[in-house]
Design an enzyme around this catalytic site. Structure first.
Site, PDB file in Angstrom:
ATOM      1  N   GLY A   8    -106.708   6.345 -28.959  1.00 39.47           N
ATOM      2  CA  GLY A   8    -106.720   6.437 -30.428  1.00 39.47           C
ATOM      3  C   GLY A   8    -105.606   5.615 -31.047  1.00 39.47           C
ATOM      4  O   GLY A   8    -105.060   5.958 -32.102  1.00 39.47           O
ATOM      5  N   GLN A  12    -103.616   6.020 -37.679  1.00 40.74           N
ATOM      6  CA  GLN A  12    -102.395   6.102 -38.502  1.00 40.74           C
ATOM      7  C   GLN A  12    -101.151   6.253 -37.623  1.00 40.74           C
ATOM      8  O   GLN A  12    -100.143   5.583 -37.840  1.00 40.74           O
ATOM      9  CB  GLN A  12    -102.504   7.279 -39.480  1.00 40.74           C
ATOM     10  CG  GLN A  12    -101.383   7.312 -40.504  1.00 40.74           C
ATOM     11  CD  GLN A  12    -101.321   8.604 -41.305  1.00 40.74           C
ATOM     12  OE1 GLN A  12    -102.093   9.536 -41.084  1.00 40.74           O
ATOM     13  NE2 GLN A  12    -100.399   8.665 -42.249  1.00 40.74           N
ATOM     14  N   ASP A  34    -108.691   2.244 -27.867  1.00 37.42           N
ATOM     15  CA  ASP A  34    -109.368   2.887 -29.001  1.00 37.42           C
ATOM     16  C   ASP A  34    -110.818   2.433 -28.957  1.00 37.42           C
ATOM     17  O   ASP A  34    -111.158   1.531 -28.177  1.00 37.42           O
ATOM     18  CB  ASP A  34    -108.704   2.452 -30.338  1.00 37.42           C
ATOM     19  CG  ASP A  34    -108.969   3.429 -31.488  1.00 37.42           C
ATOM     20  OD1 ASP A  34    -110.144   3.619 -31.854  1.00 37.42           O
ATOM     21  OD2 ASP A  34    -108.005   4.019 -32.009  1.00 37.42           O
ATOM     22  N   ILE A  35    -111.671   3.036 -29.795  1.00 40.49           N
ATOM     23  CA  ILE A  35    -113.022   2.497 -29.950  1.00 40.49           C
ATOM     24  C   ILE A  35    -113.053   1.500 -31.109  1.00 40.49           C
ATOM     25  O   ILE A  35    -114.048   0.867 -31.368  1.00 40.49           O
ATOM     26  CB  ILE A  35    -114.071   3.616 -30.192  1.00 40.49           C
ATOM     27  CG1 ILE A  35    -113.603   4.559 -31.303  1.00 40.49           C
ATOM     28  CG2 ILE A  35    -114.347   4.376 -28.913  1.00 40.49           C
ATOM     29  CD1 ILE A  35    -114.656   5.583 -31.736  1.00 40.49           C
ATOM     30  N   TYR A 141    -111.640  21.338 -36.780  1.00 38.28           N
ATOM     31  CA  TYR A 141    -110.441  20.600 -36.348  1.00 38.28           C
ATOM     32  C   TYR A 141    -109.381  21.578 -35.837  1.00 38.28           C
ATOM     33  O   TYR A 141    -108.808  21.398 -34.754  1.00 38.28           O
ATOM     34  CB  TYR A 141    -109.926  19.803 -37.553  1.00 38.28           C
ATOM     35  CG  TYR A 141    -108.648  19.028 -37.340  1.00 38.28           C
ATOM     36  CD1 TYR A 141    -108.560  17.999 -36.404  1.00 38.28           C
ATOM     37  CD2 TYR A 141    -107.523  19.297 -38.128  1.00 38.28           C
ATOM     38  CE1 TYR A 141    -107.383  17.271 -36.248  1.00 38.28           C
ATOM     39  CE2 TYR A 141    -106.350  18.563 -37.986  1.00 38.28           C
ATOM     40  CZ  TYR A 141    -106.282  17.553 -37.038  1.00 38.28           C
ATOM     41  OH  TYR A 141    -105.119  16.828 -36.894  1.00 38.28           O
TER      42      TYR A 141
HETATM   43  P1  NAD Z   1    -106.537   8.643 -37.116  1.00 36.32           P
HETATM   44  O1  NAD Z   1    -107.836   9.215 -37.555  1.00 36.32           O
HETATM   45  O2  NAD Z   1    -105.796   7.750 -38.033  1.00 36.32           O
HETATM   46  O3  NAD Z   1    -106.729   7.861 -35.741  1.00 36.32           O
HETATM   47  C1  NAD Z   1    -107.488   8.406 -34.696  1.00 36.32           C
HETATM   48  C2  NAD Z   1    -107.997   7.256 -33.870  1.00 36.32           C
HETATM   49  O4  NAD Z   1    -108.851   7.801 -32.875  1.00 36.32           O
HETATM   50  C3  NAD Z   1    -108.823   6.237 -34.673  1.00 36.32           C
HETATM   51  O5  NAD Z   1    -108.295   4.943 -34.540  1.00 36.32           O
HETATM   52  C4  NAD Z   1    -110.215   6.343 -34.064  1.00 36.32           C
HETATM   53  O6  NAD Z   1    -110.897   5.092 -33.975  1.00 36.32           O
HETATM   54  C5  NAD Z   1    -109.902   6.884 -32.665  1.00 36.32           C
HETATM   55  N1  NAD Z   1    -111.040   7.555 -32.062  1.00 36.32           N
HETATM   56  C6  NAD Z   1    -111.970   8.351 -32.646  1.00 36.32           C
HETATM   57  N2  NAD Z   1    -112.888   8.721 -31.745  1.00 36.32           N
HETATM   58  C7  NAD Z   1    -112.521   8.165 -30.574  1.00 36.32           C
HETATM   59  C8  NAD Z   1    -113.072   8.184 -29.278  1.00 36.32           C
HETATM   60  N3  NAD Z   1    -114.202   8.846 -29.015  1.00 36.32           N
HETATM   61  N4  NAD Z   1    -112.440   7.515 -28.300  1.00 36.32           N
HETATM   62  C9  NAD Z   1    -111.287   6.821 -28.550  1.00 36.32           C
HETATM   63  N5  NAD Z   1    -110.742   6.742 -29.779  1.00 36.32           N
HETATM   64  C10 NAD Z   1    -111.347   7.416 -30.772  1.00 36.32           C
HETATM   65  O7  NAD Z   1    -105.635   9.862 -36.658  1.00 36.32           O
HETATM   66  P2  NAD Z   1    -104.036   9.907 -36.556  1.00 36.32           P
HETATM   67  O8  NAD Z   1    -103.543  10.359 -37.856  1.00 36.32           O
HETATM   68  O9  NAD Z   1    -103.540   8.671 -35.971  1.00 36.32           O
HETATM   69  O10 NAD Z   1    -103.878  11.129 -35.557  1.00 36.32           O
HETATM   70  C11 NAD Z   1    -103.407  10.992 -34.226  1.00 36.32           C
HETATM   71  C12 NAD Z   1    -103.237  12.391 -33.654  1.00 36.32           C
HETATM   72  O11 NAD Z   1    -102.263  13.085 -34.425  1.00 36.32           O
HETATM   73  C13 NAD Z   1    -104.498  13.244 -33.709  1.00 36.32           C
HETATM   74  O12 NAD Z   1    -104.560  14.065 -32.569  1.00 36.32           O
HETATM   75  C14 NAD Z   1    -104.297  14.099 -34.938  1.00 36.32           C
HETATM   76  O13 NAD Z   1    -104.989  15.311 -34.846  1.00 36.32           O
HETATM   77  C15 NAD Z   1    -102.810  14.305 -34.892  1.00 36.32           C
HETATM   78  N6  NAD Z   1    -102.252  14.651 -36.200  1.00 36.32           N
HETATM   79  C16 NAD Z   1    -102.202  13.725 -37.194  1.00 36.32           C
HETATM   80  C17 NAD Z   1    -101.660  14.088 -38.421  1.00 36.32           C
HETATM   81  C18 NAD Z   1    -101.592  13.114 -39.560  1.00 36.32           C
HETATM   82  O14 NAD Z   1    -101.193  13.509 -40.677  1.00 36.32           O
HETATM   83  N7  NAD Z   1    -101.941  11.835 -39.369  1.00 36.32           N
HETATM   84  C19 NAD Z   1    -101.167  15.376 -38.619  1.00 36.32           C
HETATM   85  C20 NAD Z   1    -101.264  16.306 -37.594  1.00 36.32           C
HETATM   86  C21 NAD Z   1    -101.782  15.921 -36.371  1.00 36.32           C
HETATM   87  C1  AKB Z   2    -105.234  16.460 -41.664  1.00 36.47           C
HETATM   88  O1  AKB Z   2    -104.972  16.626 -42.876  1.00 36.47           O
HETATM   89  O2  AKB Z   2    -106.312  16.732 -41.137  1.00 36.47           O
HETATM   90  C2  AKB Z   2    -104.117  15.954 -40.791  1.00 36.47           C
HETATM   91  C3  AKB Z   2    -103.380  17.099 -40.183  1.00 36.47           C
HETATM   92  C4  AKB Z   2    -102.386  17.818 -40.969  1.00 36.47           C
HETATM   93  O3  AKB Z   2    -103.638  17.444 -39.058  1.00 36.47           O
HETATM   94  N1  AKB Z   2    -103.281  15.109 -41.571  1.00 36.47           N
END
Ligand code: NAD
Ligand code: AKB
Length: 316
Positions: A8, A12, A34-35, A141
């Protein structure tokens, strides 16, 4: 020497974590997967391989070919996107995680697994939310995040896998836009403030949520993996936090730099109900005690840095 595979990686978090890991361990020591094709610094800075984490063989081949000893498993479907397609959220978030844990077990890798404030629900004490408490989330989620925390603990206890992780709050950043979450407003508001001078927020003005600026989140992700294991009582799902925001307080902080900025509200019932079910403030004392966690950015420092960097962004 460390060799790290990130799933992934184009998202972000990954688009900033991968360059930080490359800076620390060397550009050829970190394989981004990533995909979705990577962009910017991520694309230019080192190797990339297309890997779908729901395909266990593909993930296993990538880990084996790269001789990775550590996996940062970021691939996921976030909260709002997950409510639009709960089946896909289940497949990616739980199926993908189970694959990553199995591969880590087979290949002897350490693994970082991010959880979220979404792992809590309306029956959790919201302010402050203890490290160990009731977890009955009401989104798919959140369900996958709680199950993921438990699976990570299970793989450590049962198979000795070095699984670690933090519960990120909502993350604020300027490199890559967020991927379909409920806290996305706290990023969108900055782009709208710089581009249009006004923003229509999908949450009520008084909705308080935990937030963190991306540099702190990246540091937390690296520090927990480097922490002395003898000091860790929890290993997985450490509460971490940096600031508590509402749309109104964030708008006010932005107005200190852009006095004409206007915020309006058009509440989205789905995302409002998700936000209402999440904690208002996490208690991060376990992370502070067990591996020395401390945030560096508060609201004022984050807003100043976001605006400065967004103004420099090409096309804005
Ligand atoms: P994002 O949605 O920006 O990125 C996720 C990535 O996963 C994307 O680039 C997508 O293409 C890739 N993806 C989706 N399906 C896939 C698959 N089958 N195989 C491979 N890649 C795949 O999410 P993020 O914000 O970068 O989150 C990263 C991690 O942090 C996640 O586990 C998320 O739950 C966690 N998280 C994020 C936040 C936040 O605010 N951004 C907050 C809490 C937790
Ligand atoms: C979302 O809003 O889904 C994420 C998180 C807090 O896990 N930014």
């Amino acid at each position: 020497m460390k060799r790290i595979l990130v799933t992934g990686a184009s998202g972000q978090v990954g688009s900033e974590l991968v360059p930080a890991l490359r800076e620390r361990y060397g550009s050829d020591a970190v394989l981004a997967t990533d995909i979705r094709e990577p962009e910017g610094a991520l694309a230019e800075g080192g190797p990339f391989r297309r890997v779908d984490c729901t395909d266990r063989q593909a993930l296993e081949h990538a880990v084996r070919d790269f001789r990775a000893d550590t996996i940062y498993h970021l691939a996921a479907i976030l909260s709002a996107a997950g409510e639009r397609d709960p089946d896909q959220a289940y497949r990616v978030n739980l199926g993908g995680l189970k694959n990553a844990l199995e591969v880590a077990r087979d290949q002897g890798c350490a693994i970082f697994i991010p959880s979220s404030i979404a792992a809590f629900g309306p029956s959790t004490p919201p302010d402050p939310t203890p490290q160990d408490t009731i977890q009955r989330p009401t989104t798919m989620y959140g369900v996958t995040k709680v199950a993921g925390e438990l699976l990570a603990d299970y793989y450590h206890l049962r198979f000795g896998v070095d699984a670690r992780g933090v519960r990120y709050p909502g993350l604020i950043s300027y490199v890559t836009p967020p991927g379909g979450g409920t806290t996305d407003y706290a990023v969108e508001i900055f782009y709208a403030a710089v581009q249009q001078g006004r923003y229509t927020c999908f949450l009520r003005p008084d909705t308080q949520l935990d937030m963190m600026y991306m540099p702190d989140a990246i540091r937390a992700s690296i520090e927990v993996m480097e922490a002395d294991p003898r000091r860790l009582k929890h290993r997985n799902a450490f509460n971490v936090t940096a600031m508590q925001l509402t749309p109104a307080t964030l708008a006010e902080a932005i107005r200190e730099h852009l006095p004409h900025f206007v915020i309006e509200y058009q509440v989205d019932p789905l995302r409002q109900s998700i936000a209402d079910s999440w904690p208002r403030r996490l208690d991060d004392s376990a992370a502070r005690e067990e591996w020395g966690w401390a945030p560096r950015y508060d609201l004022r420092a984050m807003v100043a840095d976001m605006l400065e960097n967004l103004r420099k962004k090409p096309g804005l």
